[in-house]
Design a protein around this motif. Structure first.
Motif, PDB file in Angstrom:
ATOM      1  N   LEU A 141       0.830  -1.204   0.000  1.00  0.00           N
ATOM      2  CA  LEU A 141       0.000   0.000   0.000  1.00  0.00           C
ATOM      3  C   LEU A 141       0.868   1.258   0.000  1.00  0.00           C
ATOM      4  O   LEU A 141       0.520   2.256  -0.639  1.00  0.00           O
ATOM      5  CB  LEU A 141      -0.937   0.003   1.211  1.00  0.00           C
ATOM      6  CG  LEU A 141      -1.968  -1.118   1.292  1.00  0.00           C
ATOM      7  CD1 LEU A 141      -2.829  -0.951   2.544  1.00  0.00           C
ATOM      8  CD2 LEU A 141      -2.846  -1.129   0.053  1.00  0.00           C
ATOM      9  N   LYS A 142       1.961   1.212   0.711  1.00  0.00           N
ATOM     10  CA  LYS A 142       2.865   2.366   0.764  1.00  0.00           C
ATOM     11  C   LYS A 142       3.382   2.725  -0.621  1.00  0.00           C
ATOM     12  O   LYS A 142       3.626   3.893  -0.925  1.00  0.00           O
ATOM     13  CB  LYS A 142       4.023   2.067   1.712  1.00  0.00           C
ATOM     14  CG  LYS A 142       4.883   3.281   2.037  1.00  0.00           C
ATOM     15  CD  LYS A 142       5.920   2.961   3.104  1.00  0.00           C
ATOM     16  CE  LYS A 142       6.745   4.200   3.455  1.00  0.00           C
ATOM     17  NZ  LYS A 142       7.748   3.900   4.514  1.00  0.00           N
ATOM     18  N   ALA A 143       3.530   1.698  -1.472  1.00  0.00           N
ATOM     19  CA  ALA A 143       4.010   1.935  -2.844  1.00  0.00           C
ATOM     20  C   ALA A 143       2.999   2.722  -3.664  1.00  0.00           C
ATOM     21  O   ALA A 143       3.346   3.248  -4.732  1.00  0.00           O
ATOM     22  CB  ALA A 143       4.302   0.593  -3.520  1.00  0.00           C
ATOM     23  N   PHE A 144       1.751   2.830  -3.188  1.00  0.00           N
ATOM     24  CA  PHE A 144       0.716   3.578  -3.900  1.00  0.00           C
ATOM     25  C   PHE A 144       0.771   5.081  -3.596  1.00  0.00           C
ATOM     26  O   PHE A 144      -0.016   5.836  -4.163  1.00  0.00           O
ATOM     27  CB  PHE A 144      -0.668   3.069  -3.506  1.00  0.00           C
ATOM     28  CG  PHE A 144      -0.958   1.655  -3.931  1.00  0.00           C
ATOM     29  CD1 PHE A 144      -0.197   1.005  -4.889  1.00  0.00           C
ATOM     30  CD2 PHE A 144      -2.021   0.956  -3.346  1.00  0.00           C
ATOM     31  CE1 PHE A 144      -0.472  -0.296  -5.273  1.00  0.00           C
ATOM     32  CE2 PHE A 144      -2.311  -0.349  -3.729  1.00  0.00           C
ATOM     33  CZ  PHE A 144      -1.528  -0.974  -4.685  1.00  0.00           C
ATOM     34  N   LEU A 145       1.663   5.498  -2.718  1.00  0.00           N
ATOM     35  CA  LEU A 145       1.667   6.874  -2.221  1.00  0.00           C
ATOM     36  C   LEU A 145       2.840   7.679  -2.752  1.00  0.00           C
ATOM     37  O   LEU A 145       3.888   7.128  -3.115  1.00  0.00           O
ATOM     38  CB  LEU A 145       1.693   6.864  -0.692  1.00  0.00           C
ATOM     39  CG  LEU A 145       0.566   6.063  -0.020  1.00  0.00           C
ATOM     40  CD1 LEU A 145       0.770   6.003   1.478  1.00  0.00           C
ATOM     41  CD2 LEU A 145      -0.797   6.662  -0.362  1.00  0.00           C
ATOM     42  N   ILE A 146       2.677   8.981  -2.783  1.00  0.00           N
ATOM     43  CA  ILE A 146       3.712   9.882  -3.296  1.00  0.00           C
ATOM     44  C   ILE A 146       4.736  10.165  -2.207  1.00  0.00           C
ATOM     45  O   ILE A 146       4.385  10.516  -1.078  1.00  0.00           O
ATOM     46  CB  ILE A 146       3.094  11.211  -3.780  1.00  0.00           C
ATOM     47  CG1 ILE A 146       2.122  10.957  -4.937  1.00  0.00           C
ATOM     48  CG2 ILE A 146       4.181  12.186  -4.224  1.00  0.00           C
ATOM     49  CD1 ILE A 146       1.400  12.201  -5.409  1.00  0.00           C
ATOM     50  N   GLU A 147       6.010  10.021  -2.571  1.00  0.00           N
ATOM     51  CA  GLU A 147       7.106  10.356  -1.674  1.00  0.00           C
ATOM     52  C   GLU A 147       7.702  11.707  -2.026  1.00  0.00           C
ATOM     53  O   GLU A 147       7.705  12.112  -3.194  1.00  0.00           O
ATOM     54  CB  GLU A 147       8.222   9.309  -1.765  1.00  0.00           C
ATOM     55  CG  GLU A 147       7.911   7.978  -1.151  1.00  0.00           C
ATOM     56  CD  GLU A 147       9.113   7.050  -1.176  1.00  0.00           C
ATOM     57  OE1 GLU A 147      10.098   7.375  -1.898  1.00  0.00           O
ATOM     58  OE2 GLU A 147       9.093   6.017  -0.490  1.00  0.00           O
ATOM     59  N   ASN A 148       8.214  12.407  -1.030  1.00  0.00           N
ATOM     60  CA  ASN A 148       8.988  13.612  -1.273  1.00  0.00           C
ATOM     61  C   ASN A 148      10.304  13.193  -1.923  1.00  0.00           C
ATOM     62  O   ASN A 148      11.019  12.345  -1.376  1.00  0.00           O
ATOM     63  CB  ASN A 148       9.252  14.350   0.034  1.00  0.00           C
ATOM     64  CG  ASN A 148       9.973  15.661  -0.178  1.00  0.00           C
ATOM     65  OD1 ASN A 148      11.131  15.686  -0.564  1.00  0.00           O
ATOM     66  ND2 ASN A 148       9.277  16.752   0.077  1.00  0.00           N
ATOM     67  N   PRO A 149      10.652  13.737  -3.094  1.00  0.00           N
ATOM     68  CA  PRO A 149      11.846  13.274  -3.810  1.00  0.00           C
ATOM     69  C   PRO A 149      13.153  13.502  -3.056  1.00  0.00           C
ATOM     70  O   PRO A 149      14.137  12.796  -3.296  1.00  0.00           O
ATOM     71  CB  PRO A 149      11.807  14.088  -5.112  1.00  0.00           C
ATOM     72  CG  PRO A 149      10.962  15.273  -4.804  1.00  0.00           C
ATOM     73  CD  PRO A 149       9.954  14.807  -3.810  1.00  0.00           C
ATOM     74  N   GLU A 150      13.173  14.462  -2.139  1.00  0.00           N
ATOM     75  CA  GLU A 150      14.398  14.767  -1.404  1.00  0.00           C
ATOM     76  C   GLU A 150      14.477  14.018  -0.078  1.00  0.00           C
ATOM     77  O   GLU A 150      15.484  13.388   0.240  1.00  0.00           O
ATOM     78  CB  GLU A 150      14.498  16.278  -1.171  1.00  0.00           C
ATOM     79  CG  GLU A 150      14.609  17.087  -2.460  1.00  0.00           C
ATOM     80  CD  GLU A 150      14.660  18.580  -2.196  1.00  0.00           C
ATOM     81  OE1 GLU A 150      14.632  18.996  -1.020  1.00  0.00           O
ATOM     82  OE2 GLU A 150      14.732  19.338  -3.185  1.00  0.00           O
TER      83      GLU A 150
END
Length: 396
Positions: A141-150
């Motif tokens: 599920l975490k892979a479905f979410l947007i991460e901050n690139p930095e």
């Protein structure tokens, strides 16, 4: 006058024929063309102001008298994102409860299920693990979410995570989840909120984000089937242009004061015409929490008296905002009014003006001049005048 069975039989056939003919009378768009309605659309009538209701109470479900109140005023509703979670445990259970209640009160009522395409609200059982406490235990599920690139931290607002529409696995999961929720609840379709995909967070991929959202909405429409309604929030906006072909209805949310400017309202009326010509429905939603008066003294509209004060403001401003809707209204254009999305934010308010006879529009709206902001329009039982610069209106 005497009747026998044969008289009654003939009379019944005549009445049935007349009602069928009446039902097939086409609705005219303001440019003179004919609206192409669809069999799965809700009932529409110009008899009084056509209303759409959207509401939720996170703590409970509706009482029977509340169901009756709303059913008396509309044929088209949506159950909001957290409704009934408090006493039933999950929002899809709240939606299922209300679908059954409204269908019992009015079988032809069209009831939509709410789902967000950008924010991972954790109110349904499908989304319950999208929380700070649980998400690290569910890497899929975490892979479905947007991460901050930095920082690589998950992007969020008030602990609500952002879906990543660029992930094809997410899109597949999302489409299947919405379709499952609609089927489980017995709803007539889905209201899809936040259709931007957070394109502004990834400017270098903004076009890809918009196209991916279009792909996902197309897949949803196909998954739901041809007889289900897909209502997109602000799907007329520039960022949502790829989703427009896959929706059946568009909401003009007016989520800020700038969305109520004279220029924006004029654009709305033009878009309402385009949407109607495409055979799609419109929801003209006004929340008086964004009225300039409310922004002038925001502290006044906070605290325990918030709802009481907004209720008073909504009555004071109704004629103006109703006029703004009526100027641009087309067949299958609906009006929504209140000061938020919860049940206590206007859905149980009595607005007598909305029950007055209206009748079909006689023609398109007229503008007094190319530079003035005064507009008029005639209906069978009402004359409408509005000045969107001075924010004044009169409905006779």
């Amino acid at each position: 006058m005497k009747f026998n069975l044969s008289n009654i039989s003939v009379l019944s056939i005549v009445l049935l024929f007349c009602s069928c003919v009446t039902a097939k009378i086409p609705y005219k768009i303001s440019d003179g063309s004919t609206f192409e309605t669809k069999s799965f659309y809700p009932k529409f009538s110009w008899e009084t102001t056509p209303m759409y209701y959207m509401f939720g109470d996170p703590k409970r479900v509706l009482h029977p008298e509340e169901v009756a109140f709303i059913a008396e005023r509309t044929d088209f509703i949506c159950i909001e994102k957290s409704h009934g979670q408090g006493n039933l445990g999950a929002a899809e259970l709240g939606a299922k409860h209300e679908v059954e209640a409204f269908k019992k009160a009015k079988p032809d009522m069209k009831v939509l299920f709410y789902f967000n395409s950008a924010y991972a609200w954790p109110f349904t059982s499908y989304n319950k693990n999208f929380t700070q406490e649980n998400i690290n235990n569910y890497p899929e599920l975490k892979a479905f979410l947007i991460e901050n690139p930095e920082t690589k931290a998950l992007e969020e607002r008030k602990n609500v995570f952002y879906f990543d529409v660029l992930n094809p696995d997410f899109r597949k999961w999302w489409v299947n989840t919405v379709a499952e929720a609609v089927q489980f609840s017995g709803a007539d379709g889905a209201f899809i909120d936040q259709m931007h995909g957070f394109a502004w967070l990834r400017q270098d991929k903004a076009q890809d984000v918009q196209k991916a959202m279009g792909t996902m909405m197309k897949a949803l429409k196909e998954k739901l089937g041809p007889d289900k309604i897909v209502l997109g929030n602000n799907a007329n906006a520039r960022l949502a242009r790829h989703v427009f072909p896959s929706i059946d209805a568009n909401m003009f949310e007016h989520y800020g004061e700038k969305m109520l400017s004279k220029e924006k309202l004029l654009n709305d009326w033009q878009d309402m015409l385009k949407i109607s010509k495409a055979g799609k429905m419109s929801i003209f939603r006004i929340g008086v929490e964004y009225d300039p008066v409310a922004h002038t003294n925001p502290t006044y509209y906070k605290g325990k008296l918030r709802n009481e004060r907004y209720a008073k403001l909504s009555k004071e401003k109704l004629e103006y905002y109703l006029a703004c809707y009526l100027i641009g209204a087309q067949p299958y254009s609906y009006f929504q009014y209140g000061w938020g999305w919860q049940l206590a934010h206007g859905s149980l308010m009595e607005y007598p003006q909305l029950q007055k006879p209206l009748g079909a529009p006689k023609s398109a709206y007229q503008r007094t001049s190319a530079t003035d902001w005064e507009f008029t329009r005639e209906f069978e039982h009402a004359s409408v005048w509005v000045n969107t610069e001075t924010r004044q209106a009169k409905i006779t």
